[in-house]
Design an enzyme around this catalytic site. Structure first.
Site, PDB file in Angstrom:
ATOM      1  N   GLY A 111       4.490   5.017   7.358  1.00 24.08           N
ATOM      2  CA  GLY A 111       4.171   5.297   9.023  1.00 24.08           C
ATOM      3  C   GLY A 111       4.643   4.656  10.123  1.00 24.08           C
ATOM      4  O   GLY A 111       4.397   4.864  11.067  1.00 24.08           O
ATOM      5  N   ARG A 112       5.298   3.474   9.548  1.00 19.64           N
ATOM      6  CA  ARG A 112       5.675   2.539  10.828  1.00 19.64           C
ATOM      7  C   ARG A 112       7.119   1.719  10.523  1.00 19.64           C
ATOM      8  O   ARG A 112       7.332   0.741  11.202  1.00 19.64           O
ATOM      9  CB  ARG A 112       4.744   1.600  11.298  1.00 19.64           C
ATOM     10  CG  ARG A 112       4.403   0.899  10.198  1.00 19.64           C
ATOM     11  CD  ARG A 112       3.233  -0.097  10.617  1.00 19.64           C
ATOM     12  NE  ARG A 112       2.416  -0.861   9.759  1.00 19.64           N
ATOM     13  CZ  ARG A 112       1.502  -1.946   9.549  1.00 19.64           C
ATOM     14  NH1 ARG A 112       1.461  -2.237  10.924  1.00 19.64           N
ATOM     15  NH2 ARG A 112       1.002  -2.394   9.028  1.00 19.64           N
ATOM     16  N   LYS A 131      10.111  -2.534  10.583  1.00 26.86           N
ATOM     17  CA  LYS A 131       8.547  -2.431  10.658  1.00 26.86           C
ATOM     18  C   LYS A 131       7.925  -2.648  11.658  1.00 26.86           C
ATOM     19  O   LYS A 131       8.177  -3.856  12.301  1.00 26.86           O
ATOM     20  CB  LYS A 131       8.017  -3.313   9.317  1.00 26.86           C
ATOM     21  CG  LYS A 131       6.644  -3.221   9.111  1.00 26.86           C
ATOM     22  CD  LYS A 131       6.348  -3.967   8.261  1.00 26.86           C
ATOM     23  CE  LYS A 131       4.773  -3.835   7.711  1.00 26.86           C
ATOM     24  NZ  LYS A 131       4.047  -4.682   6.529  1.00 26.86           N
ATOM     25  N   ARG A 194      13.132  -5.848   8.009  1.00 26.51           N
ATOM     26  CA  ARG A 194      13.106  -6.440   6.504  1.00 26.51           C
ATOM     27  C   ARG A 194      14.314  -5.938   5.779  1.00 26.51           C
ATOM     28  O   ARG A 194      15.045  -4.935   6.098  1.00 26.51           O
ATOM     29  CB  ARG A 194      11.994  -5.601   5.793  1.00 26.51           C
ATOM     30  CG  ARG A 194      10.629  -5.778   6.665  1.00 26.51           C
ATOM     31  CD  ARG A 194       9.719  -5.407   5.575  1.00 26.51           C
ATOM     32  NE  ARG A 194       9.277  -4.002   5.299  1.00 26.51           N
ATOM     33  CZ  ARG A 194       8.079  -3.525   4.962  1.00 26.51           C
ATOM     34  NH1 ARG A 194       7.398  -4.033   4.596  1.00 26.51           N
ATOM     35  NH2 ARG A 194       8.089  -2.306   4.831  1.00 26.51           N
ATOM     36  N   ASP A 270       1.384   1.975  -3.538  1.00 26.98           N
ATOM     37  CA  ASP A 270       2.516   2.178  -2.602  1.00 26.98           C
ATOM     38  C   ASP A 270       3.070   0.823  -1.875  1.00 26.98           C
ATOM     39  O   ASP A 270       3.887   0.954  -1.448  1.00 26.98           O
ATOM     40  CB  ASP A 270       1.859   3.090  -1.443  1.00 26.98           C
ATOM     41  CG  ASP A 270       0.729   2.587  -0.822  1.00 26.98           C
ATOM     42  OD1 ASP A 270      -0.431   2.248  -1.719  1.00 26.98           O
ATOM     43  OD2 ASP A 270       0.685   2.262   0.504  1.00 26.98           O
TER      44      ASP A 270
HETATM   45  P1  AMP Z   1      -0.415  -0.870   4.065  1.00 27.70           P
HETATM   46  O1  AMP Z   1      -1.916  -0.622   3.838  1.00 27.70           O
HETATM   47  O2  AMP Z   1       0.004  -1.472   5.293  1.00 27.70           O
HETATM   48  O3  AMP Z   1       0.425  -0.637   2.951  1.00 27.70           O
HETATM   49  O4  AMP Z   1      -0.430   0.976   4.622  1.00 27.70           O
HETATM   50  C1  AMP Z   1      -0.654   2.079   4.034  1.00 27.70           C
HETATM   51  C2  AMP Z   1      -0.102   3.271   4.694  1.00 27.70           C
HETATM   52  O5  AMP Z   1      -0.596   3.307   6.092  1.00 27.70           O
HETATM   53  C3  AMP Z   1       1.505   3.122   4.810  1.00 27.70           C
HETATM   54  O6  AMP Z   1       1.922   4.605   4.683  1.00 27.70           O
HETATM   55  C4  AMP Z   1       1.735   2.822   6.228  1.00 27.70           C
HETATM   56  O7  AMP Z   1       3.002   3.095   6.571  1.00 27.70           O
HETATM   57  C5  AMP Z   1       0.586   3.282   7.046  1.00 27.70           C
HETATM   58  N1  AMP Z   1       0.335   2.526   8.412  1.00 27.70           N
HETATM   59  C6  AMP Z   1      -0.304   1.202   8.332  1.00 27.70           C
HETATM   60  N2  AMP Z   1      -0.177   0.902   9.597  1.00 27.70           N
HETATM   61  C7  AMP Z   1       0.260   1.983  10.438  1.00 27.70           C
HETATM   62  C8  AMP Z   1       0.233   1.901  11.703  1.00 27.70           C
HETATM   63  N3  AMP Z   1       0.062   0.890  12.824  1.00 27.70           N
HETATM   64  N4  AMP Z   1       0.983   3.186  12.081  1.00 27.70           N
HETATM   65  C9  AMP Z   1       1.468   4.012  11.353  1.00 27.70           C
HETATM   66  N5  AMP Z   1       1.178   4.162   9.871  1.00 27.70           N
HETATM   67  C10 AMP Z   1       0.470   2.715   9.378  1.00 27.70           C
HETATM   68 MG    MG Z   2       2.403  -0.404   2.490  1.00 27.85          MG
END
Ligand code: AMP
Ligand code: MG
Length: 518
Positions: A111-112, A131, A194, A270
């Site tokens: 997502g980012r 990232k 990364r 994930d």
């Molecule tokens: P995480 O809990 O950080 O592993 O993120 C879980 C999901 O949310 C993953 O698909 C990330 O890419 C997405 N995600 C987390 N933060 C953001 C953000 N600020 N913008 C877009 N996607 C995000």
């Molecule tokens: Mg993640």
């Protein structure tokens, strides 16, 4: 290949890096195609600047430390120049799914995070990923950004983990910008570059399994096997052999986390690397005062990812991975037989987690205690230490570090470990048994201390240390980020000039909260 950028001009050395990243490479993840990823440029990041730079990671990539001083280094690693890259060389966001906090979350994806491509150096290939590079088709409600605070934490911790000897993604740099980003409060944007051999997660497999796309699932598994575990091809069932690799590398990783007191914080499927790397640094934390139930993530209200639950969660996550691989397992039988065989095979390989993890952790605990040979009571000795550490809230890192100063002959020697325990009689009783056990060892005190100091770090990334560096960085003083990174690069060395970084956390540290917000 040359990008002949229109709106930005890179120096020759930066252009060479960009050209290398954009070149298609056989067997690269980016070559898997549109079922796996979407290509798009990074979102522009205004007036980017370098916040942190790892010369070690640069060296892995064959880059000189001086690259970070080039004026357009920040332009390249903010992603700003990617808008000029040709379509088939654009950065890519990959799609994955996963279980979050034990619940099937469906499609997630980068997502980012944006893959930039690969750099090959000294016979090894590394994927680079930005990232915080902006929104992607998988951003859902997110803004595609990462904030300076969490980017500095990821940069510092992933490099620190590497220097602790723990498999992890690396970080080349943190690029900051004054662009505001809204979280609980207004913060500013940053991008971490990364670096890892692969960013494939358990969730990638779960994705194609849940979409019933066995063809893509097989392509993904073949990619990982061919790239990282070619010997799996020699097994009767290469995909079962791949699962076995994941089971073993994950078991070993978890033994290493537990032995150093590292809590990941968000062990969703994930966030689990197929190669057994530590990946996705968010609300992680190292144990300070020992508490087996320590929950580092303020958002984890149920304590699903508490310190002592991590191994069990890893096993659960591997179970999800195994399920994702089921369509590939079971060998060349007809459907009914194949399905049953697949489940039996997967279960047998998953059992390997238990047979691998426990001895791996025990071996690490023995090394932490300075015990060279295995004896029947060693486990119990370690467990008794943990229970008095728990009762006394003794500092995890300092307790083990100071045990090296205990003499096997002399009960009246150094008291630095003992001083960490309020209940001195309890510690003394344990220490007597410890000394008795040490007297069965052939190594002398000095030799044992050297060996123990190689496995018990003096310096870990405590939350308050990261926080201090972040507070300075928010004021545009990045020197503490680099100072701290330098200390953490030598976690096992005494570094007496940096005593303050090894000290117990100050009182204000107990008010720090880290959550999923990043
Ligand atoms: P995480 O809990 O950080 O592993 O993120 C879980 C999901 O949310 C993953 O698909 C990330 O890419 C997405 N995600 C987390 N933060 C953001 C953000 N600020 N913008 C877009 N996607 C995000
Ligand atoms: Mg993640």
């Amino acid at each position: 290949m040359s990008f002949s950028p229109s709106s930005s001009t890179l120096s020759a050395s930066m252009q060479a890096i960009a050209d290398g990243l954009g070149s298609p490479r056989d067997g690269a993840f980016a070559q898997l195609g549109s079922r796996f990823l979407t290509r798009l440029p990074a979102a522009p990041l205004p007036a980017p600047y370098v916040v942190g730079f790892s010369a070690d990671t640069a060296a892995l990539l064959g880059l000189e430390p001086s690259v970070a001083d080039e004026p357009d280094f920040a332009e390249l690693f903010s992603g700003n120049t990617t808008r000029d890259w040709p379509g088939d060389a654009l950065p890519y966001a990959s799609v994955y799914s996963g279980h979050q906090f034990g619940v099937w979350a469906g499609q997630l994806g980068d997502g980012r995070a944006l893959g930039l491509g690969e750099i090959e150096h000294a016979g090894r290939r590394y994927e680079l990923q930005l990232k915080g590079g902006g929104r992607t088709p998988y951003s859902r409600m997110g803004d595609g950004r990462a904030v300076l605070r969490s980017s500095i934490r990821e940069y510092l911790c992933s490099e620190a983990m590497h220097h602790l000897g723990i498999p992890t993604t690396r970080a080349l740099c943190v690029i900051g910008s004054d662009q505001p980003v809204r979280r609980e409060e207004m913060e500013t944007a940053a991008v971490v570059t990364r670096v890892a051999p692969s960013f494939v997660r358990f969730g990638h497999f779960e994705h194609f399994y849940s979409n019933d796309d066995t063809d893509a699932l097989r392509m993904l598994a073949d990619h990982v096997i061919d790239r990282f575990h070619p010997h799996c091809r020699e097994a009767d069932d290469p995909y079962l052999a791949l699962l076995n690799e994941a089971v073993h590398s994950t078991a070993d990783l978890l033994a290493q986390w537990q032995a150093v007191g590292f809590c990941h914080g968000v062990m969703n499927t994930d966030n689990m690397s197929i190669l057994g790397l530590t990946i996705d640094y968010g609300p992680f934390g190292f144990l300070d005062a020992f508490d087996a139930n320590y929950i580092c993530n303020h958002s984890d209200t149920q304590g699903r990812y508490a310190y002592q639950r991590q191994p069990q969660v890893a096993y659960w996550n591997l179970f999800c991975l195994a399920q994702g691989l089921l369509p590939l397992l079971g060998g060349p039988h007809d459907e009914a037989v194949r399905g049953e065989r697949a489940i039996e095979d997967a279960q047998r390989v998953l059992e390997g987690f238990k047979t691998q993890f426990a001895p791996a952790l025990e071996a690490r605990m023995r090394a932490k205690l300075g015990l060279e040979n295995e004896r029947p009571g060693d486990d119990a000795l370690a467990n008794r230490l943990f229970s008095i550490m728990q009762a006394n809230r003794a500092d995890f890192t300092l307790t083990f570090r100071h045990l090296a100063r205990i003499s096997k002959h002399d009960a009246s020697g150094d008291t630095s470990a003992r001083d960490l325990f309020l209940d001195r009689p309890a510690f003394d009783a344990w220490a007597n048994d410890y000394r008795a056990r040490l007297s069965e060892e052939t190594r002398d005190d000095a030799t044992r201390a050297i060996a123990m100091n190689r496995v018990n770090p003096r310096f870990i990334l405590r939350n308050h240390l990261a926080e201090t560096a972040i507070r300075h960085a928010k004021e545009k003083d990045f020197s503490e980020v680099e100072r701290l990174a330098a200390v953490l690069r030598r976690p096992f060395d005494e570094q007496p000039e940096h005593d303050a970084y090894a000290a117990l956390p100050p009182d204000w540290a107990s008010t720090l909260e880290v959550s999923c917000s990043s």
